[in-house]
Structures are given as C-alpha cells and as structure tokens.
Design an enzyme around this catalytic site. Sequence first.
Site, PDB file in Angstrom:
ATOM      1  N   ASP A 225       0.861  -1.185   0.000  1.00 56.22           N
ATOM      2  CA  ASP A 225       0.000   0.000   0.000  1.00 56.22           C
ATOM      3  C   ASP A 225       0.896   1.234   0.000  1.00 56.22           C
ATOM      4  OD1 ASP A 225      -1.973  -1.856   0.310  1.00 56.22           O
ATOM      5  OD2 ASP A 225      -2.822  -0.989   2.129  1.00 56.22           O
TER       6      ASP A 225
ATOM      7  N   HIS B 243       4.321  -7.621  -0.203  1.00 58.79           N
ATOM      8  CA  HIS B 243       3.977  -8.918  -0.773  1.00 58.79           C
ATOM      9  C   HIS B 243       4.701  -9.128  -2.105  1.00 58.79           C
ATOM     10  CE1 HIS B 243       0.317  -9.678   1.882  1.00 58.79           C
ATOM     11  NE2 HIS B 243       0.690  -8.439   2.202  1.00 58.79           N
TER      12      HIS B 243
ATOM     13  N   SER C 288       7.981   3.117   4.641  1.00 60.15           N
ATOM     14  CA  SER C 288       9.252   3.239   3.955  1.00 60.15           C
ATOM     15  C   SER C 288       9.024   3.174   2.454  1.00 60.15           C
ATOM     16  CB  SER C 288      10.233   2.160   4.427  1.00 60.15           C
ATOM     17  OG  SER C 288      11.536   2.471   3.971  1.00 60.15           O
TER      18      SER C 288
END
Length: 375
Positions: A156, A227, A344
């Site tokens: 995200d 992911h 990050s």
Amino acid sequence: MAAALQKMWRSECRVFSLSHQRSLHTGHRLLTRPRLLPLLLLTGGSYLGYQHYRRKGQQEAGVPAPLATPTQVALYRSFPTRLLSRTWGRLNGMELPTWLRKPIYSLYIWTFGVNMQEAAVEDLRHYRNLSEFFRRRLKPTVRPLCAASCLISPADGKILHFGQVKNSEVEQVKGVTYSLENFLGPQTNQGNDSASVSFRDCLLSSPDNDLYHVVVYLAPGDYHCFHSPTDWRVSRRRHFPGSLMSVNPGVARWIKELFCLNERVVLTGQWQHGFFSLTAVGATNVGSIRIYFDQKLHTNCPRYSKGSYHDCSYIRGSDEALKAGEGGVALQKGEAVGEFNLGSTIVLLFEAPKDFNFNLQPGQQIKVGEGLGQL
C-alpha cells in the site's frame, strides 16, 4: 586588642573570599558546557525543518528545488538517525497497559488516517505494543489480487515514479536519479567484457526485452507488510547497511542517490520474462526490515563498514537451475514477503518485453494486489 581585631578581620576577609569563589564556581556550573548530542539534534532538526519549508515554498511557486549539496548531505547523514531508529524500535516493543492502548492507538489513527475497518483485529486493546499495531494483519478479502495484470503492487502506498531504466540510471522521483549499479551492487553475470556493455544490459536476458522500475512509498499510516508482486524465484538477498534518512517525497526530490545511501535489502531472482528484483529501503525510524523466509537477516546493527554489503545465496544448484525454475525461494503472486516497522519504500526493477505498459499515474495511491501493468 588591636592584634586580635586585625586577626579577626583577616579571617572574615578569607571567609568572604572563599564564599565569593564558591559563588563564582557555582555560577559557572549553572552555565555548564552544552552537550554535543542535544545540540546536534536541535541544530540539525532546525536546519532540516528550514530546508523542508523552503523547498515546499519553492515547489508551490513552481520553482524547481535545488538538489542538496555534498555538505548538506553530509550534515544530514551525521544526524544520529540509526541510534534514534534503534531507540524507537525498543520503545515500540514495550508492552502498554491495556487501559492506555486505545487512547495511544486512536491518536495515531487520527493523525495518519489509518483505516482500522480493514484490520483482521479491530479491537485496539488486542495489540500489546506499537510494533504489533504497526504490523497488523488485514482481512483476507480487503486486498483482492488483479488477475488481469502480470504484475501487482507489492505494498500500500503512493507511486513516486515508474518507467523504463535508461543509461543505467533510475529516477527515484521525476528528474532526480540514482545509479543502478550502486543500488544493486555488482552482479555475478558481469563478464570480462562488461566494460563495453552497460550495467543495465548485463541484467537483460534477451535483446527483445527492456528494464523497468516502480517506486512505491509507504506512509506511516499505510499497511506495513509487503507482498510478492508476481510468481518468481529469489536467488539472492543482498543487505546494504547505510544511513536511515527520510524517504518521503520531499527528501527524495532533494537528495540525489538517496536510495543508494540508505540501508536496504535487495532480493534478486528470475520471473517468466527474466531478471526481477524487489528492494526494501529503510528510513528514519524504519531500521528494522524483516524478510519472513530469511531468519538470518539483521538490519540496523550498531556497527557496520561504510560501503559494505552482505550476500546470502538461496541457490543450492546452479544459475541454470534457477532459470529452469528449480532453484531459489519460490514466491507466489500476492504472498507475504516481509514487513517494515514503519512506513518506507519498495523499489521494483524487472525485465519485461518492450510492449509492457504501465497502468499507473505518478502520485496515485495504490493498494496491495492492484495491477501495475500488463503485456
């Protein structure tokens, strides 16, 4: 009698002199020498704040902000961000009293706009410390995988930049680049004739392919796990210890080669079209980068050698076995790979046919599982 009075007078003068010296000494102690660390924190923070608002004003006025000078970068890197990040990590791991959890987490949710309706556990009292709250899991149905795209978002966040890699230089934001070779480090497939071939071309397995990149910035309020963006096999992990400067878009526009200076973990391997890499870049208060299938990885250690890196190979056979789909760590599209302790950046670098097209806009918000592009 006169002698006695004279003796008493000398005694009183001596006492007054000693008390005066003590008062002067005490006065000097009230004005103790300033300690270096607080002074550095104050001056450095004030300077960085001034630069931030100056760049913001220039951006609003339509004036391109100048890049940081080597002196400014050195000053920023001297700021003890690694120590602060380790301290922040210890604070995050401290268990909070049950009665204090809801007000603290609610303040964080309000500040950064966290959507707790997506969390697998919405009860704030469930999270024992800030670290657990930052790394909260999501409900399985809130991040569906785009079946129409061969490549999905690994995290995200906000799309900072994307496109083709040209002249072995990658754009971290528009107009500000970093060296591809400095970012990934030397590759094992570079032969003796590598001087006549660019670093970018050394990564490509076919002349019909090109090299592409995507930069995703995770804000503090975003989901902190990342992911696998596709089905691929990871052959190697390379850990670069380094600085932990902020990676927010404003700093990325200011410091050239920011991603090469910061601590990062580079996973490289192969997917159906050739070379593929996923890099997790550390930042201030994000010294901890965790890879689920690599328990040996330890980031933000107190001591490191500047410019060094540490390799870990996942291949038990040969490189040919990896290309044949037999070696390395196999990751499936959408599979959880790792996590940050706070927001990050994730950088994807991958080989694909020249007709690959991105379905993105610079600055757009994206979620895990949404398509990045297609053939």
